[in-house]
Design a protein around this motif. Structure first.
Motif, mmCIF file in Angstrom:
data_model
loop_
_atom_site.group_PDB
_atom_site.id
_atom_site.type_symbol
_atom_site.label_atom_id
_atom_site.label_comp_id
_atom_site.label_asym_id
_atom_site.label_seq_id
_atom_site.Cartn_x
_atom_site.Cartn_y
_atom_site.Cartn_z
ATOM 1 N N THR A 1 3.688 5.735 27.076
ATOM 2 C CA THR A 1 5.013 6.224 26.751
ATOM 3 C C THR A 1 5.231 5.149 25.670
ATOM 4 O OG1 THR A 1 5.954 4.667 28.440
ATOM 5 C CG2 THR A 1 5.910 7.036 29.018
ATOM 6 N N GLY A 2 6.176 5.362 24.881
ATOM 7 C CA GLY A 2 6.801 4.533 23.867
ATOM 8 C C GLY A 2 5.626 3.954 22.720
ATOM 9 N N ALA A 3 5.300 2.701 22.414
ATOM 10 C CA ALA A 3 4.536 2.347 21.566
ATOM 11 C C ALA A 3 3.100 2.741 21.813
ATOM 12 C CB ALA A 3 4.935 0.871 21.202
ATOM 13 N N ALA A 4 2.812 2.632 23.018
ATOM 14 C CA ALA A 4 1.519 2.887 23.754
ATOM 15 C C ALA A 4 0.840 4.083 23.292
ATOM 16 C CB ALA A 4 1.463 2.438 25.203
ATOM 17 N N ALA A 5 1.711 5.298 23.007
ATOM 18 C CA ALA A 5 1.157 6.506 22.962
ATOM 19 C C ALA A 5 0.718 6.635 21.476
ATOM 20 C CB ALA A 5 2.314 7.494 23.495
ATOM 21 N N THR A 6 -0.291 6.041 21.164
ATOM 22 C CA THR A 6 -0.629 6.221 19.465
ATOM 23 C C THR A 6 -1.641 7.257 19.464
ATOM 24 O OG1 THR A 6 -2.504 4.486 19.723
ATOM 25 C CG2 THR A 6 -0.462 3.787 18.966
ATOM 26 N N LYS A 7 -1.724 7.830 18.078
ATOM 27 C CA LYS A 7 -2.770 8.808 18.010
ATOM 28 C C LYS A 7 -4.073 8.352 18.391
ATOM 29 C CE LYS A 7 -2.522 10.821 13.794
ATOM 30 N NZ LYS A 7 -3.050 10.924 12.359
ATOM 31 N N ALA A 8 -4.694 7.391 17.888
ATOM 32 C CA ALA A 8 -6.064 6.612 18.035
ATOM 33 C C ALA A 8 -6.070 6.498 19.538
ATOM 34 C CB ALA A 8 -6.194 5.277 17.701
ATOM 35 N N ARG A 9 -5.164 6.186 20.418
ATOM 36 C CA ARG A 9 -5.521 6.104 21.849
ATOM 37 C C ARG A 9 -5.603 7.542 22.434
ATOM 38 N NH1 ARG A 9 -3.558 2.521 26.123
ATOM 39 N NH2 ARG A 9 -4.616 3.152 27.962
ATOM 40 N N VAL A 10 -4.700 8.365 22.031
ATOM 41 C CA VAL A 10 -4.959 9.712 22.623
ATOM 42 C C VAL A 10 -6.092 10.447 22.321
ATOM 43 C CG1 VAL A 10 -4.124 12.084 22.369
ATOM 44 C CG2 VAL A 10 -2.392 9.990 22.558
ATOM 45 N N ILE A 11 -6.678 10.196 21.218
ATOM 46 C CA ILE A 11 -7.770 10.865 20.625
ATOM 47 C C ILE A 11 -8.972 10.474 21.485
ATOM 48 C CG2 ILE A 11 -9.448 11.214 18.608
ATOM 49 C CD1 ILE A 11 -7.230 13.189 18.531
ATOM 50 N N ARG A 12 -8.802 9.129 21.586
ATOM 51 C CA ARG A 12 -10.041 8.267 22.521
ATOM 52 C C ARG A 12 -10.063 8.984 23.740
ATOM 53 N NH1 ARG A 12 -9.124 2.243 23.856
ATOM 54 N NH2 ARG A 12 -8.110 3.342 25.726
ATOM 55 N N ASP A 13 -8.939 8.786 24.496
ATOM 56 C CA ASP A 13 -8.820 9.001 25.849
ATOM 57 C C ASP A 13 -8.858 10.583 26.207
ATOM 58 O OD1 ASP A 13 -8.198 6.317 26.137
ATOM 59 O OD2 ASP A 13 -6.386 6.367 26.872
ATOM 60 N N GLU B 1 -6.968 17.626 12.906
ATOM 61 C CA GLU B 1 -7.309 16.262 13.660
ATOM 62 C C GLU B 1 -7.792 16.628 15.135
ATOM 63 O OE1 GLU B 1 -5.388 12.668 11.777
ATOM 64 O OE2 GLU B 1 -3.864 13.937 12.698
ATOM 65 N N ILE B 2 -7.081 17.289 15.822
ATOM 66 C CA ILE B 2 -7.482 17.778 17.170
ATOM 67 C C ILE B 2 -8.780 18.649 17.126
ATOM 68 C CG2 ILE B 2 -6.749 19.052 19.228
ATOM 69 C CD1 ILE B 2 -3.758 18.516 18.550
ATOM 70 N N ALA B 3 -8.867 19.822 16.146
ATOM 71 C CA ALA B 3 -10.052 20.651 16.097
ATOM 72 C C ALA B 3 -11.229 19.672 15.935
ATOM 73 C CB ALA B 3 -9.734 21.602 15.133
ATOM 74 N N ASP B 4 -11.081 18.659 14.782
ATOM 75 C CA ASP B 4 -12.353 17.830 14.626
ATOM 76 C C ASP B 4 -12.693 16.885 15.773
ATOM 77 O OD1 ASP B 4 -12.317 19.031 12.013
ATOM 78 O OD2 ASP B 4 -11.259 17.330 11.195
ATOM 79 N N ALA B 5 -11.893 16.658 16.708
ATOM 80 C CA ALA B 5 -12.058 15.965 17.872
ATOM 81 C C ALA B 5 -12.986 16.598 18.846
ATOM 82 C CB ALA B 5 -10.935 15.386 18.605
ATOM 83 N N THR B 6 -13.299 15.970 19.983
ATOM 84 C CA THR B 6 -14.101 16.443 21.144
ATOM 85 C C THR B 6 -13.326 16.071 22.462
ATOM 86 O OG1 THR B 6 -16.166 16.387 19.970
ATOM 87 C CG2 THR B 6 -16.294 16.638 22.470
ATOM 88 N N THR B 7 -13.188 17.046 23.086
ATOM 89 C CA THR B 7 -12.503 16.884 24.687
ATOM 90 C C THR B 7 -13.397 17.529 25.660
ATOM 91 O OG1 THR B 7 -10.736 16.810 25.898
ATOM 92 C CG2 THR B 7 -10.971 18.851 24.328
ATOM 93 N N ASN B 8 -13.406 16.918 26.913
ATOM 94 C CA ASN B 8 -14.093 17.478 27.881
ATOM 95 C C ASN B 8 -12.992 17.948 29.052
ATOM 96 O OD1 ASN B 8 -17.054 17.390 27.218
ATOM 97 N ND2 ASN B 8 -16.586 15.463 27.245
ATOM 98 N N ALA B 9 -11.906 18.007 28.725
ATOM 99 C CA ALA B 9 -11.101 18.266 29.413
ATOM 100 C C ALA B 9 -10.911 19.459 30.068
ATOM 101 C CB ALA B 9 -9.568 17.694 28.873
ATOM 102 N N ASP B 10 -10.361 19.754 31.384
ATOM 103 C CA ASP B 10 -10.524 20.955 31.945
ATOM 104 C C ASP B 10 -9.153 21.798 31.650
ATOM 105 O OD1 ASP B 10 -11.702 23.135 33.517
ATOM 106 O OD2 ASP B 10 -9.619 22.626 34.954
ATOM 107 N N LEU B 11 -8.026 21.179 30.990
ATOM 108 C CA LEU B 11 -6.982 21.698 31.004
ATOM 109 C C LEU B 11 -6.137 20.965 29.962
ATOM 110 C CD1 LEU B 11 -4.452 23.856 31.524
ATOM 111 C CD2 LEU B 11 -3.778 22.395 33.351
ATOM 112 N N SER C 1 -2.655 25.437 19.876
ATOM 113 C CA SER C 1 -3.471 25.916 20.949
ATOM 114 C C SER C 1 -4.928 26.078 20.524
ATOM 115 C CB SER C 1 -2.844 27.345 21.486
ATOM 116 O OG SER C 1 -2.501 28.160 20.211
ATOM 117 N N ARG C 2 -4.991 26.965 19.277
ATOM 118 C CA ARG C 2 -6.451 27.047 18.933
ATOM 119 C C ARG C 2 -7.242 25.770 18.602
ATOM 120 N NH1 ARG C 2 -10.023 27.656 14.500
ATOM 121 N NH2 ARG C 2 -10.779 29.964 14.289
ATOM 122 N N ALA C 3 -6.443 24.725 18.141
ATOM 123 C CA ALA C 3 -7.166 23.581 17.737
ATOM 124 C C ALA C 3 -7.715 22.920 19.114
ATOM 125 C CB ALA C 3 -6.126 22.512 17.119
#
Length: 782
Positions: A601-613, A679-689, A711-713
């Motif tokens: 939340t707040g300042a911790a929710a950066t783009k770099a952190r979200v893409i990494r996690d 940026e989302i489409a260029d990233a990689t996620t192994n998330a189930d949902l 959604s497509r991204a």
């Protein structure tokens, strides 16, 4: 914009579609000062196209006619005559249109040069990035030769392209006059020209045949029409395949120290792949192939035809990711050429040979092919779901491809888990009040959506762009849509409570809240079924591969109420004042407790952190603001009954194309905090949902790819299932729905069942449809 319009006149190219009108419209919005400096003929061309855009076809023809005396060249004169003829065709003045086309053809006939031998003798090969020529791997020589060949053949190609277009237009005029034999003859001539142009005419070979197929279909010659249409779709598929292999091609160019040639092009190529159904095919080609098969009493073949035109670029992306093949090294390329030269035949390798050996990826090609009926039966059985596929049936307009086809009904297929396939049709007459309008179904859907104009998370809440909520009339709209979309196949749907129904929508149907559609008794569909959607059956197959082979088990990534970034939707305009979302933060903390994860939340929710996690999180939940770009907002605001819409993937300052959709995250350093769909489409996620608990996250540009947006991204990035919202959502019911959903998911329910249970529970507390029905599950229902 001026340059784009003038280059199209000077450089030839097909003007059969809506692009010139769209360019003129955008130019009027953005380039007023430049337009005043145009020469008179260009001003007249602009004015004529704008009049066409407004449906003033007679006055449009007058503008083009008045400009003829000022034409500075024969090329411009041909273009003005062609545009005048199109306006006359649209106005129903068929004989005058034919006279204009005759004049233009006479000019072209005098100027058409013979095709150079090298081009005539060159056999058609796979289109696109021809990295290797025949005879070896002297890359520099190959590039120089390609440049010379291009210069030698460009003029001849352009002349023949224009001649072919004029013959198509003449054929349409003859078709409008019911002169069937003459129409077929003109269209055959046009097709023969484009088919003779070898690799240089690859972009044309899928455009002209459908016009000939249209005439043949009307003449009752269905087998001939089918052959032409299937060939055009195969040409388009080749183009999508090449564009889908772009990452490997770029890697190879880097290997050859020519990476600078490809720099900054990845998103443009991706955008090109997502719009091939508009740029490489007339708008009526896919519906016509379905119609030909339906007329031939081949419902299963008609469904396969529908599948051939859905989410093809997305299927390529998913297949290439699932069956990744790294680009070969320079040594491997050289060895490949040497082996072929040393073969018993002693022949030098051709460009097609080398491309096949170096770039072809048989596993990815097989995985990306459109699903067959057998595949669909298997997927329905494996997912214990009844599949309902839709196609909007249309009537071709007076000027096909430029003018929109009129929506007349829906064609529905039901694929049951036991393998039965049934096709039915529902005309709009007698059901929709506006059945005689061009966009009858689209307008009905938009009217239903307007009933849900509630304030919530998203830029619409910031700028107060929507009217106050009017939910009292929503039931009428939902029941009307039920009559069109569900009632024709209600007897084929499963009887069990909570049984799965998986919808494959088309066009504006992606914006339909299927769970909320009401029967005559007022019961919503979700009261009986667990609902999900998919862009195509083949993308569902590929998300299934992803789900089975690459799933993360890391802690959930949960974002709620980040520090809001500064966002300026229109350059030069003031930035939006984006409010905080305290309700989203409460939602994130409640879900974090359920999933035993600490929310960002707040300042911790950066783009770099979200893409990494995002790479290793099992679940991703994003509760924040969602945004669409200005071009997409304008294009979805109102459908033009006179000019077919086009997918506008607007460019940014670097001239790169841009997929619609952004999520607001916390700014950090030089990063502005806006997480773009690309940026989302260029990233990689192994998330189930992935769950986007943000307003309008299910919207975007809509074409045969489905919804091109957030959604497509996420699906392209690797998520097999995505939950998105279809309209602005209030905080309190959203929080309750999401907490209920994750609780059911943790208890072992499937995703579609968990979403159904959460909707039903939220409906008990917040009975207004707008408060519980915004979310839709896309992709895997398990």
């Amino acid at each position: 914009m001026t340059q784009a319009l003038s280059q199209s006149v000077d450089g030839g190219g097909f003007w059969l579609g809506p692009l010139p009108v769209v360019v003129a419209r955008e130019r009027e919005l953005r380039c007023d000062d430049a337009a005043r400096a145009d020469p008179p003929w260009m001003q007249a061309l602009q004015e004529g196209l704008l009049r066409f855009d407004k449906g003033r076809f007679d006055r449009s023809a007058d503008a083009f006619r008045d400009a003829l005396p000022n034409a500075p060249s024969e090329d411009v004169r041909i273009r003005l005559l062609a545009e005048m003829g199109k306006s006359l065709l649209a106005a129903g003045r068929t004989e005058e249109a034919r006279a204009a086309f005759d004049q233009a053809l006479a000019i072209v006939g005098k100027a058409t040069p013979p095709m150079p031998k090298s081009q005539v003798l060159q056999p058609p090969t796979r289109p696109g990035f021809s990295l290797f020529g025949g005879g070896g791997v002297d890359i520099q020589a190959m590039m120089e030769r390609a440049q010379r060949d291009q210069e030698d053949t460009m003029a001849a190609h352009t002349q023949r392209q224009v001649q072919s277009e004029l013959l198509v237009l003449m054929g349409l005029a003859q078709l409008q006059a019911n002169n069937m034999n003459a129409a077929i003859d003109s269209l055959r001539q046009a097709n023969a020209i484009v088919q003779s142009q070898g690799e240089g005419g690859v972009m044309d070979r899928s455009i002209v045949p459908p016009y000939l197929a249209l005439a043949l279909q009307r003449a009752g010659r269905l087998d001939e029409a089918r052959t032409l249409l299937e060939g055009a779709l195969a040409e388009r598929e080749e183009v999508v395949g090449v564009l889908g292999a772009y990452p490997q091609i770029a890697e190879s160019m880097n290997t050859l120290a020519m990476g600078a040639m490809m720099a900054g092009q990845q998103r443009n190529v991706a955008a090109g792949a997502m719009t091939t159904g508009e740029t490489f095919l007339p708008s009526f080609a896919c519906p016509l192939l379905e119609q030909v098969n339906a007329q031939s009493n081949a419902p299963e073949r008609a469904l396969e035809a529908a599948e051939q035109c859905r989410a093809r670029a997305l299927a390529q992306v998913l297949a290439n990711r699932a069956f990744y093949k790294p680009a070969p090294s320079l040594q491997e390329m050289t060895a490949s050429a040497t082996r072929r030269q040393a073969s018993p035949s002693g022949d030098s390798p051709t460009g097609a040979d080398l491309r096949k050996e170096v770039f072809d990826n048989p596993q990815a090609v097989a995985a990306s092919r459109p699903a067959s009926i057998a595949d669909m039966r298997q997927m329905a059985a494996e997912r214990r779901a009844t599949v309902v596929a839709y196609s909007i049936t249309t009537t071709v307009n007076k000027l096909p491809s430029r003018m929109p086809d009129r929506e007349t009904g829906v064609r529905l297929w039901v694929v049951s888990p036991d393998g039965r396939v049934t096709m039915r049709e529902r005309p709009f007459a007698g059901v929709l009040d506006n059945a005689d309008e061009t966009y009858a179904l689209t307008d009905a859907i938009m009217q239903a959506r307007r009933m849900f104009g509630v304030a919530g998370r998203g830029p619409v809440a910031v700028v107060a762009a929507r009217p106050p909520p009017r939910v009292t009339r929503s039931s009428n709209e939902l029941r009307r849509l039920y009559q069109v979309l569900i009632e024709p196949v209600a007897d084929l749907l499963p009887a069990g409570d909570g049984a799965r129904v998986l919808f494959m929508p088309q066009g504006a149907l992606f914006l339909v809240p299927f769970a909320a559609l009401e029967d005559a008794a007022g019961a919503p569909l979700v009261a009986r079924y667990s609902v999900s959607i998919t862009p195509s059956m083949q993308t569902l197959a590929l998300t299934g591969v992803r789900k089975r082979t690459s799933r993360a088990n890391g802690p959930a990534l949960i974002v709620g109420n980040p520090v809001m970034p500064t966002y300026t939707p229109v350059p030069g305009q003031p930035a939006l004042d984006i409010p905080d979302l305290p309700g989203a933060e409460e939602e994130a903390r409640a879900i974090g407790t359920l999933l035993k994860a600490l929310p960002l939340t707040g300042a911790a929710a950066t783009k770099a952190r979200v893409i990494r996690d995002a790479r290793d999180a099992r679940y991703i939940h994003l509760a924040t603001h969602g945004f669409l770009d200005d071009v997409t907002e304008r294009s979805q605001r109102q459908a033009n009954p006179h000019v077919r819409s086009m997918t506008m993937l607007g460019g940014d300052a670097s001239n790169e194309s841009k997929t619609p959709g952004m999520l607001a995250l916390a700014p950090s350093g030089a990063d502005n905090g806006m997480l773009a769909a690309d940026e989302i489409a260029d990233a990689t996620t192994n998330a189930d949902l992935v769950v986007m608990s943000a307003c309008d996250s299910g919207r975007g540009a809509i074409n045969d790819e489905g919804v091109i947006g957030l959604s497509r991204a996420w699906i392209a990035a690797g998520a097999p299932s995505v939950i998105v919202s279809l309209w602005a959502i209030p905080d309190e019911p959203t929080r309750d729905l999401m907490v209920s959903f994750y609780g059911r998911l943790q208890a072992g329910a499937g995703k579609s069942e968990a979403l159904r249970d959460a909707m039903m529970a939220t409906r008990e507390t917040y009975p207004k449809t707008a408060f519980w029905a915004a979310f839709v599950l896309m992709g895997e229902p398990d």
